[in-house]
Design a protein around this motif. Structure first.
Motif, PDB file in Angstrom:
ATOM      1  N   ALA A  34     -39.059 119.649  -2.582  1.00  0.00           N
ATOM      2  CA  ALA A  34     -37.611 119.888  -2.572  1.00  0.00           C
ATOM      3  C   ALA A  34     -37.146 120.287  -1.173  1.00  0.00           C
ATOM      4  CB  ALA A  34     -37.243 120.964  -3.586  1.00  0.00           C
ATOM      5  N   LEU A  35     -37.943 121.112  -0.494  1.00  0.00           N
ATOM      6  CA  LEU A  35     -37.603 121.524   0.868  1.00  0.00           C
ATOM      7  C   LEU A  35     -37.617 120.329   1.817  1.00  0.00           C
ATOM      8  CD1 LEU A  35     -36.930 123.823   2.821  1.00  0.00           C
ATOM      9  CD2 LEU A  35     -39.397 124.154   3.129  1.00  0.00           C
ATOM     10  N   GLU A  36     -38.602 119.481   1.690  1.00  0.00           N
ATOM     11  CA  GLU A  36     -38.675 118.290   2.534  1.00  0.00           C
ATOM     12  C   GLU A  36     -37.493 117.358   2.259  1.00  0.00           C
ATOM     13  OE1 GLU A  36     -40.636 117.708   5.156  1.00  0.00           O
ATOM     14  OE2 GLU A  36     -41.416 119.724   4.769  1.00  0.00           O
ATOM     15  N   ALA A  37     -37.129 117.219   0.990  1.00  0.00           N
ATOM     16  CA  ALA A  37     -35.973 116.386   0.636  1.00  0.00           C
ATOM     17  C   ALA A  37     -34.693 116.980   1.217  1.00  0.00           C
ATOM     18  CB  ALA A  37     -35.858 116.250  -0.876  1.00  0.00           C
ATOM     19  N   LEU A  38     -34.568 118.295   1.192  1.00  0.00           N
ATOM     20  CA  LEU A  38     -33.400 118.980   1.749  1.00  0.00           C
ATOM     21  C   LEU A  38     -33.321 118.754   3.263  1.00  0.00           C
ATOM     22  CD1 LEU A  38     -31.015 120.940   1.262  1.00  0.00           C
ATOM     23  CD2 LEU A  38     -32.634 122.811   1.633  1.00  0.00           C
ATOM     24  N   LYS A  39     -34.445 118.871   3.948  1.00  0.00           N
ATOM     25  CA  LYS A  39     -34.465 118.652   5.389  1.00  0.00           C
ATOM     26  C   LYS A  39     -34.115 117.200   5.729  1.00  0.00           C
ATOM     27  CE  LYS A  39     -38.515 120.887   5.879  1.00  0.00           C
ATOM     28  NZ  LYS A  39     -39.727 121.385   6.556  1.00  0.00           N
ATOM     29  N   THR A  40     -34.643 116.264   4.964  1.00  0.00           N
ATOM     30  CA  THR A  40     -34.329 114.850   5.183  1.00  0.00           C
ATOM     31  C   THR A  40     -32.840 114.595   4.967  1.00  0.00           C
ATOM     32  OG1 THR A  40     -36.548 114.195   4.502  1.00  0.00           O
ATOM     33  CG2 THR A  40     -34.852 112.489   4.424  1.00  0.00           C
ATOM     34  N   SER A  41     -32.291 115.215   3.944  1.00  0.00           N
ATOM     35  CA  SER A  41     -30.861 115.079   3.660  1.00  0.00           C
ATOM     36  C   SER A  41     -30.028 115.622   4.816  1.00  0.00           C
ATOM     37  CB  SER A  41     -30.511 115.813   2.361  1.00  0.00           C
ATOM     38  OG  SER A  41     -29.135 115.772   2.131  1.00  0.00           O
ATOM     39  N   ILE A  42     -30.412 116.760   5.349  1.00  0.00           N
ATOM     40  CA  ILE A  42     -29.677 117.352   6.472  1.00  0.00           C
ATOM     41  C   ILE A  42     -29.719 116.419   7.683  1.00  0.00           C
ATOM     42  CG2 ILE A  42     -29.736 119.225   8.188  1.00  0.00           C
ATOM     43  CD1 ILE A  42     -30.524 121.113   5.870  1.00  0.00           C
ATOM     44  N   VAL A  43     -30.885 115.896   7.986  1.00  0.00           N
ATOM     45  CA  VAL A  43     -31.027 114.994   9.138  1.00  0.00           C
ATOM     46  C   VAL A  43     -30.166 113.744   8.954  1.00  0.00           C
ATOM     47  CG1 VAL A  43     -32.640 113.480  10.368  1.00  0.00           C
ATOM     48  CG2 VAL A  43     -33.313 115.833   9.807  1.00  0.00           C
ATOM     49  N   ASP A  98     -14.707 115.552   7.202  1.00  0.00           N
ATOM     50  CA  ASP A  98     -14.822 116.419   6.019  1.00  0.00           C
ATOM     51  C   ASP A  98     -15.655 115.767   4.920  1.00  0.00           C
ATOM     52  OD1 ASP A  98     -13.821 118.941   6.344  1.00  0.00           O
ATOM     53  OD2 ASP A  98     -11.800 118.458   5.665  1.00  0.00           O
ATOM     54  N   LYS A  99     -15.439 114.469   4.713  1.00  0.00           N
ATOM     55  CA  LYS A  99     -16.187 113.765   3.663  1.00  0.00           C
ATOM     56  C   LYS A  99     -17.681 113.751   3.950  1.00  0.00           C
ATOM     57  CE  LYS A  99     -12.519 110.588   2.312  1.00  0.00           C
ATOM     58  NZ  LYS A  99     -12.047 109.190   2.389  1.00  0.00           N
ATOM     59  N   VAL A 100     -18.045 113.393   5.186  1.00  0.00           N
ATOM     60  CA  VAL A 100     -19.468 113.286   5.500  1.00  0.00           C
ATOM     61  C   VAL A 100     -20.140 114.640   5.667  1.00  0.00           C
ATOM     62  CG1 VAL A 100     -19.271 110.995   6.533  1.00  0.00           C
ATOM     63  CG2 VAL A 100     -19.191 113.002   8.006  1.00  0.00           C
ATOM     64  N   SER A 101     -19.356 115.681   5.839  1.00  0.00           N
ATOM     65  CA  SER A 101     -19.968 117.003   6.028  1.00  0.00           C
ATOM     66  C   SER A 101     -20.000 117.827   4.744  1.00  0.00           C
ATOM     67  CB  SER A 101     -19.247 117.774   7.126  1.00  0.00           C
ATOM     68  OG  SER A 101     -17.915 118.025   6.778  1.00  0.00           O
ATOM     69  N   LYS A 102     -19.564 117.242   3.661  1.00  0.00           N
ATOM     70  CA  LYS A 102     -19.527 117.966   2.385  1.00  0.00           C
ATOM     71  C   LYS A 102     -20.902 118.540   2.026  1.00  0.00           C
ATOM     72  CE  LYS A 102     -18.576 117.201  -2.495  1.00  0.00           C
ATOM     73  NZ  LYS A 102     -18.376 116.196  -3.521  1.00  0.00           N
ATOM     74  N   ASP A 103     -21.932 117.709   2.067  1.00  0.00           N
ATOM     75  CA  ASP A 103     -23.281 118.176   1.732  1.00  0.00           C
ATOM     76  C   ASP A 103     -23.842 119.089   2.815  1.00  0.00           C
ATOM     77  OD1 ASP A 103     -23.284 116.837  -0.678  1.00  0.00           O
ATOM     78  OD2 ASP A 103     -24.297 115.061   0.119  1.00  0.00           O
ATOM     79  N   LEU A 104     -23.519 118.812   4.066  1.00  0.00           N
ATOM     80  CA  LEU A 104     -24.008 119.666   5.153  1.00  0.00           C
ATOM     81  C   LEU A 104     -23.505 121.099   5.004  1.00  0.00           C
ATOM     82  CD1 LEU A 104     -23.652 117.310   8.249  1.00  0.00           C
ATOM     83  CD2 LEU A 104     -25.772 118.272   7.356  1.00  0.00           C
ATOM     84  N   LYS A 105     -22.260 121.243   4.571  1.00  0.00           N
ATOM     85  CA  LYS A 105     -21.697 122.589   4.396  1.00  0.00           C
ATOM     86  C   LYS A 105     -22.492 123.396   3.384  1.00  0.00           C
ATOM     87  CE  LYS A 105     -16.966 121.132   5.288  1.00  0.00           C
ATOM     88  NZ  LYS A 105     -15.653 120.951   4.664  1.00  0.00           N
ATOM     89  N   VAL A 106     -23.089 122.728   2.422  1.00  0.00           N
ATOM     90  CA  VAL A 106     -23.889 123.409   1.403  1.00  0.00           C
ATOM     91  C   VAL A 106     -25.345 123.527   1.852  1.00  0.00           C
ATOM     92  CG1 VAL A 106     -24.738 123.267  -0.962  1.00  0.00           C
ATOM     93  CG2 VAL A 106     -22.395 122.601  -0.459  1.00  0.00           C
ATOM     94  N   ASN A 107     -25.938 122.424   2.237  1.00  0.00           N
ATOM     95  CA  ASN A 107     -27.374 122.381   2.524  1.00  0.00           C
ATOM     96  C   ASN A 107     -27.784 123.182   3.753  1.00  0.00           C
ATOM     97  OD1 ASN A 107     -27.649 120.688   0.330  1.00  0.00           O
ATOM     98  ND2 ASN A 107     -27.682 118.832   1.554  1.00  0.00           N
TER      99      ASN A 107
END
Length: 191
Positions: A34-43, A98-107
């Motif tokens: 899950a941590l690796e998936a989160l890091k990949t998502s952030i990148v 704002d749209k593309v940063s939606k997940d970044l704001k959380v993750n």
């Protein structure tokens, strides 16, 4: 008989211990995945975000070039319609950010990361996001200040005539942002 019962309890204990260790390992393995998936998502999300910020920067440059053409108050009247269209386009690029940063704001703030590369992307995201929103708000305020100056000049120059004042640009972004709640509003000029 006691010996058989002791052996059964020993075997049951070993099996229980094995199952416990297996469950712990599986949980740790799941957390790591899950941590690796989160890091990949952030990148990945950061790369999309970075592209949108570059477009925003280009739009901001266009706005500045258009505003620099205004040397006299009357120039704002002549260029008003095109300036409003440019500001609308400028705001649309901010909405894309704002749209593309939606997940970044959380993750980005879900947990602490050990990796320098991830932390650098998070820091860059925070700075660029706050600057984009806060610069936009300041740019709108600057434009609206020019509109106010023009309207005041118009009223003073033609006090008895019925004049049509220019309207200020109304944006959906009105409050400065501090996305990471550190008390620093990147891009806001101190007064």
């Amino acid at each position: 008989m006691k010996k058989v019962v002791s052996i059964i309890f020993l075997i049951a204990g070993i099996i229980s211990l094995g199952i416990g260790i297996g469950i712990m390992y599986k949980n740790e393995s799941g957390k790591q995945k899950a941590l690796e998936a989160l890091k990949t998502s952030i990148v990945n999300d950061y790369e999309d975000f970075k592209v949108k910020v570059e477009v925003f920067s280009e739009e901001r440059t266009n706005i500045y070039q258009s505003l620099n053409k205004i040397t006299y108050l009357t120039d704002i009247k002549v260029n008003y319609a095109s300036l409003i269209e440019e500001y609308k386009k400028y705001e649309e690029t901010l909405k894309e950010i704002d749209k593309v940063s939606k997940d970044l704001k959380v993750n980005c703030f879900e947990q602490e990361f050990k990796e320098v590369t991830i932390n650098n992307k998070i820091s860059a995201f925070v700075i660029n996001y706050e600057q984009a929103v806060n610069y936009f708000i300041q740019d709108v305020n600057n434009f609206n200040e020019k509109v106010k100056l023009y309207n005041d000049w118009l009223k003073q120059t033609y006090p008895t005539a019925q004049v049509v004042e220019l309207e200020e640009y109304v944006s959906s972004y009105t409050k400065y942002v501090d996305v990471n709640n550190d008390g620093v509003f990147e891009g806001v000029k101190e007064k």
